[in-house]
Structures are given as C-alpha cells and as structure tokens.
Design an enzyme around this catalytic site. Sequence first.
Site, PDB file in Angstrom:
ATOM      1  N   THR A 172       0.811  -1.260   0.517  1.00 14.00           N
ATOM      2  CA  THR A 172       0.274  -0.329   0.379  1.00 14.00           C
ATOM      3  C   THR A 172       0.866   1.628   0.177  1.00 14.00           C
ATOM      4  O   THR A 172       2.011   1.165   0.366  1.00 14.00           O
ATOM      5  CB  THR A 172      -0.770   0.287   1.187  1.00 14.00           C
ATOM      6  OG1 THR A 172      -1.692  -1.263   0.755  1.00 14.00           O
ATOM      7  CG2 THR A 172      -1.571   1.264   1.420  1.00 14.00           C
ATOM      8  N   ARG A 200     -14.524  -6.518  -0.394  1.00 13.11           N
ATOM      9  CA  ARG A 200     -13.719  -6.072   0.902  1.00 13.11           C
ATOM     10  C   ARG A 200     -13.063  -4.461   0.953  1.00 13.11           C
ATOM     11  O   ARG A 200     -12.673  -4.109   0.114  1.00 13.11           O
ATOM     12  CB  ARG A 200     -12.736  -6.996   0.923  1.00 13.11           C
ATOM     13  CG  ARG A 200     -12.059  -7.245   2.373  1.00 13.11           C
ATOM     14  CD  ARG A 200     -10.806  -6.556   2.121  1.00 13.11           C
ATOM     15  NE  ARG A 200      -9.813  -6.144   3.827  1.00 13.11           N
ATOM     16  CZ  ARG A 200      -8.756  -5.236   3.494  1.00 13.11           C
ATOM     17  NH1 ARG A 200      -8.204  -4.529   2.327  1.00 13.11           N
ATOM     18  NH2 ARG A 200      -7.902  -5.388   4.679  1.00 13.11           N
ATOM     19  N   VAL A 201     -13.162  -3.835   1.719  1.00 13.66           N
ATOM     20  CA  VAL A 201     -12.845  -2.547   2.284  1.00 13.66           C
ATOM     21  C   VAL A 201     -12.199  -2.716   3.236  1.00 13.66           C
ATOM     22  O   VAL A 201     -12.603  -3.093   4.400  1.00 13.66           O
ATOM     23  CB  VAL A 201     -13.638  -0.936   2.528  1.00 13.66           C
ATOM     24  CG1 VAL A 201     -13.502  -0.342   2.447  1.00 13.66           C
ATOM     25  CG2 VAL A 201     -14.541  -1.449   0.861  1.00 13.66           C
ATOM     26  N   GLY A 202     -10.670  -2.380   2.979  1.00 13.32           N
ATOM     27  CA  GLY A 202      -9.654  -2.168   4.051  1.00 13.32           C
ATOM     28  C   GLY A 202      -9.794  -0.074   5.008  1.00 13.32           C
ATOM     29  O   GLY A 202     -10.764   0.069   4.642  1.00 13.32           O
ATOM     30  N   GLY A 224      -0.846  -1.905   6.512  1.00 13.05           N
ATOM     31  CA  GLY A 224      -1.594  -2.777   7.653  1.00 13.05           C
ATOM     32  C   GLY A 224      -2.259  -3.505   7.197  1.00 13.05           C
ATOM     33  O   GLY A 224      -3.108  -3.288   6.167  1.00 13.05           O
TER      34      GLY A 224
HETATM   35  N1  ASP Z   1      -4.020  -1.321   4.845  1.00  8.87           N
HETATM   36  C1  ASP Z   1      -3.784  -2.211   3.299  1.00  8.87           C
HETATM   37  C2  ASP Z   1      -5.759  -3.040   3.246  1.00  8.87           C
HETATM   38  O1  ASP Z   1      -5.963  -3.434   4.108  1.00  8.87           O
HETATM   39  C3  ASP Z   1      -2.809  -3.418   2.964  1.00  8.87           C
HETATM   40  C4  ASP Z   1      -1.600  -2.369   3.852  1.00  8.87           C
HETATM   41  O2  ASP Z   1      -1.818  -1.587   3.605  1.00  8.87           O
HETATM   42  O3  ASP Z   1      -0.550  -3.652   3.342  1.00  8.87           O
HETATM   43  O4  ASP Z   1      -5.798  -2.379   2.188  1.00  8.87           O
END
Ligand code: ASP
Length: 304
Positions: A172, A200-202, A224
């Site tokens: 990301t 799915r939404v992060g 993360g």
């Molecule tokens: N935070 C992002 C998500 O969960 C993934 C990442 O940052 O590694 O979509």
Amino acid sequence: MGKIALVLHGGAWDIPPDLVEPHRQGMEKAIAAGWKILQKGGSALDAVEASIIVMEDDETFNAGRGSFINAAGEVELDASIMNGATFRAGAVAAVQNVRNPITLARRVMEKSENVLLVGLGASRFAREQKVKLCSQDDLLTLRELDRWREMQSDPDFKSKDAFKKKRKASDTVGAVAVDKKGNIASGTSTGGTPNKHPGRVGDSPLIGAGTYADNSIGGVSTSGWGEAMIRVVMAKTVVDLMERHGGDPAKAVQEGLKILVRKVDGYGGVIALNASGEVGIAFNTPRMARAYMHTGIAEPVALV
Ligand code: ASP
C-alpha cells in the site's frame, strides 16, 4: 517561507530481499515527483497526488497497476485523500477499471458533495469526470496472477487469519505533505489484501483509519493489516496523540503502534508529519518502504 516537508510509505510488510531495491528506487522516484512540486511553491495536495501517482504506476507496489487480485480474480482499488486546511476529504473503495484511484478520490473531494464513493458508482463518477479508465488487464501483472493462482490451491491462505498469521501485509502507498503556506494534505492508495473477498474494504479509503490531515496538528497515512487499523481508527488516533504530545510526530507514531498491538494485536506502519514539517515513521513489520524530504536536509532519504 515555512518549512516544507514530504513523507511517503510504500507498504509495511515482510519485503523479500529481491524486492528491496525496486522498492527503494520506486520510493526515490515518488519523493522526487512530490518534492519538485513543493519546492516550486506548489500545494501539499498536488505533491501528495503526484507522489502517489508515481507509486500507483509502478507495478512494484500494491496500488494501481500491480495490485493484488481478489478472490473473484478481479482488481478492486481503494484510495483516499484529505485536505487539512478545509477538512474536506475524498475517497473511493472497491473501484474497478481506474488507473489512478488517488486522482479519482481527489475528484470526489473537489467535484462532489460526498466523501466516499464505492464500486460501480465510483466507476460511473470516474466516467462523468473523465478520469482515465482502463481495462482489468491494464492493472494485472504476471507476478500477481501467479500469486493468485498459488493462493487458489493453498487452503490455508483462504482461511480467515492466514493474512494476519503470515504477516503478509502489502505495498500500500501513502503520502503526507506540508507546503509553504502551512497546508497539510495526506493520501493513501491500495489494492488491499491478497485474495480478498470481493467488496472487501480496508483502512486505506476510510478517513480517520488510513488517512487524516488537520492543518493545526499534522497528517497521517497508514499501511498494514487494514481490519486492525479500522478498529482503532489509526490515522486519527495518531493525529490525536500528536496533539497530546505537543505536536511530536515521532512519539505519536510510536504510541499509536503500541495501541494497535495492545488493543487489537495489529501490525503495520504509520507515517506522520506535523505543522512544523517534522516527520515521524514507525512500523512493527519486518520492513517498510519509506522516504522523506524536508527543508534543511540536502537530499531525500529513501529506506526499505
Ligand atoms: N492496509 C491495506 C489494507 O488492509 C493493506 C496494506 O497496507 O498492506 O487494505
């Protein structure tokens, strides 16, 4: 002229040795793009967007082209941007066929009355705004197709907590900037998590979780395990901690990570800067791609 500063991340996770150099180079290009704008007196928003576009276009990172593929074999993208001067923000989530979702997020902020558009509605808004659309193939890379195929044959990876147990976060990308007028902006862009459920939404497109900016305090972008970041409203929590610690971004990111671990057993990384252009970076993953540049140092620093 006030102090200007730019800090970037290109993902917090266990970056394998052969990918360290491509990440470092990608961070160097991205910081150069944003810094050029700030140096010429450009806005924090323009610098954040420009740096993130470079990383979205670089298939090393899990944003734009090169993003993870979801369980349905599609690329769905999340991005957000926030203007710390006005508290306006824009975001898109689970959007398909958009090459630079950060630009679309900025259009949501500047050309709509909304903060967050998702899925088909977000693609429709992209068409209305004449934001560059692309095919699924334009976003897919062989590397991610191979990873996706492997996951389809690995039952463990489909289990709910495999992502967490294996500390397989991703690339990301995010940026926070303060410009010569003292305006702060931050933004985040991602393809999410590998083999994610469609829809799915992060944390990345959620204002307060993945991105936050407030001119009077500072700005934050995270990377993360998104589900954990959402539960502790990570970006806003770190901005609040910064305020509590007299504006100290280094203390705020450290304490924010401790809260993430203690309360939700989370992991990842956070970048922050305050209104005086001081930078804070912390992560509890094996690596995080990161870069920063500010008035007073000769050259940008890019580390993985
Ligand atoms: N935070 C992002 C998500 O969960 C993934 C990442 O940052 O590694 O979509």
